[in-house]
Write an enzyme that holds these catalytic residues in place. Structure first.
Site, PDB file in Angstrom:
ATOM      1  N   TYR A 157       0.848  -1.198   0.000  1.00 24.92           N
ATOM      2  CA  TYR A 157       0.000   0.000   0.000  1.00 24.92           C
ATOM      3  C   TYR A 157       0.881   1.244   0.000  1.00 24.92           C
ATOM      4  O   TYR A 157       0.659   2.195  -0.773  1.00 24.92           O
ATOM      5  CB  TYR A 157      -0.903  -0.042   1.241  1.00 24.92           C
ATOM      6  CG  TYR A 157      -1.615   1.236   1.589  1.00 24.92           C
ATOM      7  CD1 TYR A 157      -2.865   1.541   1.050  1.00 24.92           C
ATOM      8  CD2 TYR A 157      -1.052   2.142   2.499  1.00 24.92           C
ATOM      9  CE1 TYR A 157      -3.526   2.711   1.399  1.00 24.92           C
ATOM     10  CE2 TYR A 157      -1.704   3.304   2.854  1.00 24.92           C
ATOM     11  CZ  TYR A 157      -2.935   3.592   2.293  1.00 24.92           C
ATOM     12  OH  TYR A 157      -3.588   4.754   2.637  1.00 24.92           O
ATOM     13  N   LYS A 161       1.297   4.565  -2.532  1.00 25.00           N
ATOM     14  CA  LYS A 161       1.145   5.957  -2.090  1.00 25.00           C
ATOM     15  C   LYS A 161       2.402   6.775  -2.433  1.00 25.00           C
ATOM     16  O   LYS A 161       2.308   7.968  -2.735  1.00 25.00           O
ATOM     17  CB  LYS A 161       0.822   6.009  -0.599  1.00 25.00           C
ATOM     18  CG  LYS A 161      -0.563   5.442  -0.265  1.00 25.00           C
ATOM     19  CD  LYS A 161      -1.679   6.201  -0.976  1.00 25.00           C
ATOM     20  CE  LYS A 161      -3.066   5.784  -0.507  1.00 25.00           C
ATOM     21  NZ  LYS A 161      -4.141   6.554  -1.150  1.00 25.00           N
TER      22      LYS A 161
HETATM   23  N1  LIG Z   1      -7.784   6.907   7.300  1.00 27.53           N
HETATM   24  C1  LIG Z   1      -6.472   7.070   7.313  1.00 27.53           C
HETATM   25  O1  LIG Z   1      -5.826   6.983   8.376  1.00 27.53           O
HETATM   26  C2  LIG Z   1      -5.736   7.396   6.038  1.00 27.53           C
HETATM   27  C3  LIG Z   1      -4.398   7.795   6.136  1.00 27.53           C
HETATM   28  C4  LIG Z   1      -3.704   8.116   4.977  1.00 27.53           C
HETATM   29  C5  LIG Z   1      -4.339   8.053   3.754  1.00 27.53           C
HETATM   30  N2  LIG Z   1      -5.639   7.644   3.679  1.00 27.53           N
HETATM   31  C6  LIG Z   1      -6.262   7.595   2.346  1.00 27.53           C
HETATM   32  O2  LIG Z   1      -7.453   8.364   2.353  1.00 27.53           O
HETATM   33  C7  LIG Z   1      -8.331   7.868   1.357  1.00 27.53           C
HETATM   34  C8  LIG Z   1      -9.713   7.679   1.956  1.00 27.53           C
HETATM   35  O3  LIG Z   1      -9.633   6.749   3.005  1.00 27.53           O
HETATM   36  P1  LIG Z   1     -10.662   6.718   4.232  1.00 27.53           P
HETATM   37  O4  LIG Z   1      -9.853   6.443   5.439  1.00 27.53           O
HETATM   38  O5  LIG Z   1     -11.550   7.885   4.196  1.00 27.53           O
HETATM   39  O6  LIG Z   1     -11.491   5.393   3.872  1.00 27.53           O
HETATM   40  P2  LIG Z   1     -13.010   4.960   4.196  1.00 27.53           P
HETATM   41  O7  LIG Z   1     -13.533   5.696   5.377  1.00 27.53           O
HETATM   42  O8  LIG Z   1     -12.994   3.477   4.224  1.00 27.53           O
HETATM   43  O9  LIG Z   1     -13.820   5.459   2.907  1.00 27.53           O
HETATM   44  C9  LIG Z   1     -13.483   4.937   1.677  1.00 27.53           C
HETATM   45  C10 LIG Z   1     -14.350   5.577   0.611  1.00 27.53           C
HETATM   46  O10 LIG Z   1     -13.891   5.135  -0.652  1.00 27.53           O
HETATM   47  C11 LIG Z   1     -14.918   4.383  -1.306  1.00 27.53           C
HETATM   48  N3  LIG Z   1     -14.237   3.328  -2.044  1.00 27.53           N
HETATM   49  C12 LIG Z   1     -13.525   2.285  -1.584  1.00 27.53           C
HETATM   50  N4  LIG Z   1     -13.020   1.570  -2.599  1.00 27.53           N
HETATM   51  C13 LIG Z   1     -13.437   2.169  -3.741  1.00 27.53           C
HETATM   52  C14 LIG Z   1     -13.256   1.916  -5.121  1.00 27.53           C
HETATM   53  N5  LIG Z   1     -12.561   0.864  -5.566  1.00 27.53           N
HETATM   54  N6  LIG Z   1     -13.827   2.756  -6.003  1.00 27.53           N
HETATM   55  C15 LIG Z   1     -14.562   3.815  -5.594  1.00 27.53           C
HETATM   56  N7  LIG Z   1     -14.759   4.104  -4.305  1.00 27.53           N
HETATM   57  C16 LIG Z   1     -14.198   3.294  -3.395  1.00 27.53           C
HETATM   58  C17 LIG Z   1     -15.883   3.961  -0.217  1.00 27.53           C
HETATM   59  O11 LIG Z   1     -17.214   3.818  -0.659  1.00 27.53           O
HETATM   60  P3  LIG Z   1     -17.804   2.451  -1.325  1.00 27.53           P
HETATM   61  O12 LIG Z   1     -17.621   1.371  -0.313  1.00 27.53           O
HETATM   62  O13 LIG Z   1     -19.228   2.784  -1.628  1.00 27.53           O
HETATM   63  O14 LIG Z   1     -17.023   2.235  -2.574  1.00 27.53           O
HETATM   64  C18 LIG Z   1     -15.803   5.180   0.698  1.00 27.53           C
HETATM   65  O15 LIG Z   1     -16.576   6.243   0.175  1.00 27.53           O
HETATM   66  C19 LIG Z   1      -7.694   6.598   0.814  1.00 27.53           C
HETATM   67  O16 LIG Z   1      -7.006   6.899  -0.384  1.00 27.53           O
HETATM   68  C20 LIG Z   1      -6.695   6.224   1.883  1.00 27.53           C
HETATM   69  O17 LIG Z   1      -5.615   5.489   1.353  1.00 27.53           O
HETATM   70  C21 LIG Z   1      -6.361   7.314   4.788  1.00 27.53           C
END
Ligand SMILES: NC(=O)c1ccc[n+]([C@@H]2O[C@H](COP(=O)([O-])OP(=O)(O)OC[C@H]3O[C@@H](n4cnc5c(N)ncnc54)[C@H](OP(=O)(O)O)[C@@H]3O)[C@@H](O)[C@H]2O)c1
Length: 255
Positions: A157, A161
């Site tokens: 992952y 990134k």
């Molecule tokens: N949370 C953290 O600590 C963190 C830290 C660094 C970076 N990030 C990054 O932030 C971004 C968002 O993460 P999050 O933590 O907000 O995740 P989350 O709460 O699990 O939300 C994920 C969102 O993406 C959608 N999704 C998942 N797979 C998808 C796909 N293949 N196509 C289209 N939509 C998809 C989900 O909806 P559906 O299920 O309806 O598709 C949901 O709207 C990601 O890129 C993640 O790598 C997160």
């Protein structure tokens, strides 16, 4: 600072919950028309009705970010509905494997690249050709501080990134005057990262200079800045939003 987005159109992938929803809410509050996209209609409906628009409209379209034909359909729908595409937030991400990189199988490795990395390229190409090449715009890619770190469990992952951070540089160089920037979040309270923060939130927070884990709106606020005219001379930049994890002794837990 001019943080208003009145008359602009924003598209947020992965916009139905977590960081994507918080970004969409900020952009909508600033006056933009917002298109949410993710895989599941139910979540999109709930997300759209939870957002209070600040002058524009909020709509949604079902699309898996990792499927180029669905991406094309979503961008075409956004153009039909709103007539332009000024802000693209490449936020959808996945991490289907947790464990040593030696054990990841090719289908999971490929899916991770498809959703986290290739999708950033494809959605940006589509937005550029549909609207931004003529009208300008701002692309914001959601990377991670993991893109700067070597960590156990989420190594592949993190590789994707790191690629997003480099792709942001390349796209910024090639697509100007369209601006292309990234945000590298630290650990944020979402479902995606629950396994990392829930068991030991106080310990993780105590290691961070800012003494708490992130909330989705911490990233939403940063995205609004990058989308807005306040960031008009910023491109090719990755904004680290991590409560100080990268500068903390020993680093912070990330995803
Ligand atoms: N949370 C953290 O600590 C963190 C830290 C660094 C970076 N990030 C990054 O932030 C971004 C968002 O993460 P999050 O933590 O907000 O995740 P989350 O709460 O699990 O939300 C994920 C969102 O993406 C959608 N999704 C998942 N797979 C998808 C796909 N293949 N196509 C289209 N939509 C998809 C989900 O909806 P559906 O299920 O309806 O598709 C949901 O709207 C990601 O890129 C993640 O790598 C997160």
């Amino acid at each position: 600072m001019d943080l208003r987005l009145d008359g602009k159109v924003a598209l947020v992938t992965g916009g139905s919950r977590g960081i994507g929803l918080a970004i969409a809410a900020r952009l909508a509050e600033a006056g933009a028309n917002v298109m949410l996209s993710s895989r599941k209609e139910e979540g999109l409906r709930a997300a759209a009705s939870s957002i209070a628009p600040g002058g524009g409209e909020v709509s949604w379209f079902v699309a898996n970010a990792g499927e180029p034909e669905q991406a094309a359909a979503c961008v075409a729908h956004t153009m039909e509905r709103f007539g332009s595409l000024d802000v693209l937030v490449n936020n959808a991400g996945t991490s289907p494997h947790f464990g040593p990189i030696a054990d990841i199988d090719v289908p999971r490795a490929t899916k991770t690249v498809q959703v986290n990395q290739t999708a950033v390229l494809v959605w940006t190409q589509l937005a550029y050709k549909a609207s931004m090449a003529r009208n300008g715009g701002s692309v914001i890619n959601i990377a991670s501080i993991g893109g700067y770190l070597v960590e156990p469990g989420i190594g592949w992952y993190n590789v994707t990134k790191a690629a997003v951070i480099h792709l942001t540089h390349q796209l910024a160089a090639e697509l100007g005057p369209v601006r292309v920037n990234a945000i590298a979040p630290g650990l944020v309270r979402t479902d995606f990262a629950r396994a990392l923060w829930e068991p030991a939130e106080e310990v993780v927070a105590s290691r961070l200079p800012l003494k708490r884990i992130g909330e989705p709106d911490d990233i939403g606020a940063a995205a609004l800045f990058l989308a807005s005219d306040a960031a008009r001379w910023i491109t090719g930049h990755t904004l680290v939003v991590d409560g100080g994890a990268l500068v903390a002794p020993g680093g912070g837990v990330t995803l």
